[in-house]
Each structure stands twice: as C-alpha cells, then as structure tokens.
Design a protein around this motif. Structure first.
Motif, PDB file in Angstrom:
ATOM      1  N   ARG A 122       0.842  -1.204   0.000  1.00 21.09           N
ATOM      2  CA  ARG A 122       0.000   0.000   0.000  1.00 21.09           C
ATOM      3  C   ARG A 122       0.878   1.255   0.000  1.00 21.09           C
ATOM      4  NH1 ARG A 122      -3.096  -3.095   3.402  1.00 21.09           N
ATOM      5  NH2 ARG A 122      -2.344  -2.062   5.290  1.00 21.09           N
ATOM      6  N   TYR A 123       1.949   1.241   0.789  1.00 22.17           N
ATOM      7  CA  TYR A 123       2.872   2.378   0.799  1.00 22.17           C
ATOM      8  C   TYR A 123       3.528   2.558  -0.575  1.00 22.17           C
ATOM      9  CZ  TYR A 123       2.663   2.469   5.935  1.00 22.17           C
ATOM     10  OH  TYR A 123       2.255   2.558   7.235  1.00 22.17           O
ATOM     11  N   LEU A 124       3.921   1.455  -1.173  1.00 23.99           N
ATOM     12  CA  LEU A 124       4.584   1.521  -2.484  1.00 23.99           C
ATOM     13  C   LEU A 124       3.611   1.883  -3.596  1.00 23.99           C
ATOM     14  CD1 LEU A 124       6.955  -1.558  -2.189  1.00 23.99           C
ATOM     15  CD2 LEU A 124       7.622   0.856  -2.259  1.00 23.99           C
ATOM     16  N   ASN A 125       2.334   1.648  -3.386  1.00 27.13           N
ATOM     17  CA  ASN A 125       1.339   1.996  -4.380  1.00 27.13           C
ATOM     18  C   ASN A 125       1.181   3.506  -4.509  1.00 27.13           C
ATOM     19  OD1 ASN A 125      -0.620   1.379  -6.315  1.00 27.13           O
ATOM     20  ND2 ASN A 125      -2.263   1.506  -4.800  1.00 27.13           N
ATOM     21  N   VAL A 126       1.437   4.221  -3.426  1.00 28.44           N
ATOM     22  CA  VAL A 126       1.309   5.670  -3.426  1.00 28.44           C
ATOM     23  C   VAL A 126       2.520   6.318  -4.098  1.00 28.44           C
ATOM     24  CG1 VAL A 126       1.185   7.713  -1.942  1.00 28.44           C
ATOM     25  CG2 VAL A 126      -0.087   5.650  -1.339  1.00 28.44           C
ATOM     26  N   ARG A 127       3.711   5.807  -3.793  1.00 25.96           N
ATOM     27  CA  ARG A 127       4.951   6.410  -4.293  1.00 25.96           C
ATOM     28  C   ARG A 127       6.059   5.367  -4.209  1.00 25.96           C
ATOM     29  NH1 ARG A 127       8.239  10.739  -0.745  1.00 25.96           N
ATOM     30  NH2 ARG A 127      10.071  10.845  -2.029  1.00 25.96           N
ATOM     31  N   PHE A 128       6.957   5.398  -5.194  1.00 26.81           N
ATOM     32  CA  PHE A 128       8.124   4.526  -5.109  1.00 26.81           C
ATOM     33  C   PHE A 128       8.965   4.982  -3.923  1.00 26.81           C
ATOM     34  CE2 PHE A 128       7.370   4.175  -9.771  1.00 26.81           C
ATOM     35  CZ  PHE A 128       7.038   2.832  -9.767  1.00 26.81           C
ATOM     36  N   LEU A 129       9.395   4.037  -3.127  1.00 22.14           N
ATOM     37  CA  LEU A 129      10.160   4.338  -1.922  1.00 22.14           C
ATOM     38  C   LEU A 129      11.489   3.603  -1.944  1.00 22.14           C
ATOM     39  CD1 LEU A 129       7.302   3.809   0.693  1.00 22.14           C
ATOM     40  CD2 LEU A 129       8.169   6.003  -0.130  1.00 22.14           C
ATOM     41  N   SER A 130      12.468   4.180  -1.261  1.00 20.26           N
ATOM     42  CA  SER A 130      13.724   3.467  -1.043  1.00 20.26           C
ATOM     43  C   SER A 130      13.494   2.464   0.079  1.00 20.26           C
ATOM     44  CB  SER A 130      14.832   4.449  -0.669  1.00 20.26           C
ATOM     45  OG  SER A 130      14.600   5.005   0.606  1.00 20.26           O
TER      46      SER A 130
END
Length: 142
Positions: A12-20
């Motif tokens: 869900r976090y990665l769905n919002v924005r690509f993250l390191s």
C-alpha cells in the motif's frame, strides 16, 4: 501482525509512491510492524524487484535532469534525503550544468541580473562553483 499483513501494508505504501528501502523501513516502523517482519518484507520485496534503490535513484536523478532547473549538488542532496545512492554517470541522462544555469538566468533575470543575486539563485539550486562563477562573469552579457 503477520507477514502477509506487513507485506500488504508495504505494498500500500509503495502503491502511493516509489520508496527506497530505508523510507519503507521507516514507514513500516511507524506503522507498528515488528523489526523482524520489516526485514523479511523488505527482503521479499527486493527479491521480487518491487524495491530497487539503484533503479529508483536513476529515475529520480533523470527526473531532476529533465526538469532543467537544478545542478548536480541539488540532485545529490535530494537522493541523499531519500537514502538513495548516487548513480553512475553512464546510467543517467547527461546534465550540462552550464547550459541549464544559463537558461535559468536568462529566464529569471531577463538581462537585468545583479551578479550577487545570480550567484545566490544558482547556489540555492545546487550548481557547482565554477558554473556560478561563469554565470557571474557573463551576467553583464545576459
């Protein structure tokens, strides 16, 4: 919390924005996920190529190059704030800092620039000292 719940939360976090990896780790910690689960989830997402810090760093670097408003130092600072490595020069778009700086100075100051203001403006945008010096010398020509 189970592995599947932690994994779903990470997606869900990665769905919002690509993250390191480190950004995701911090978000999961804030979401009350146990440290051992965080490690497992990040390992799994990395193996599945949902997380790839180097690929993300190349994308972020190229994004700022395409914007045509920033120097290498600014871009490096943005990468550092996201816990990303500096990509190899062969893997990213070429950034002609002098051409970008000249275009910015022309657009911003329209030939009426004070050398100090130009220097401050370019420094804030992360241009190298030699580029700033060249723009200050040319400020009377712009």
């Amino acid at each position: 919390m189970t592995y599947q719940e932690a994994y779903a939360k990470a997606l869900r976090y990665l769905n919002v924005r690509f993250l390191s990896q480190e950004e995701l780790r911090k978000k999961l910690r804030a979401g009350d996920v146990e440290e051992s689960l965080i490690y497992e989830v990040i390992q799994g997402l990395t193996e599945e190529r949902f997380l790839d810090d180097y690929r993300l760093a190349v994308g972020v670097y190229n994004y700022y190059v395409r914007k045509g408003q920033y120097g290498k130092k600014y871009i490096a600072l943005r990468l550092k704030k996201r816990y990303l490595p500096i990509p190899e020069a062969d893997d990213v778009d070429y950034l002609d800092e002098e051409a970008v700086a000249e275009a910015l100075v022309r657009r911003k100051f329209k030939g009426k620039g004070d050398a100090r203001k130009i220097a401050h403006f370019l420094s804030y945008r992360g241009f190298d000292a030699w580029v700033i010096r060249n723009m200050m010398e040319q400020s009377s020509l712009l």
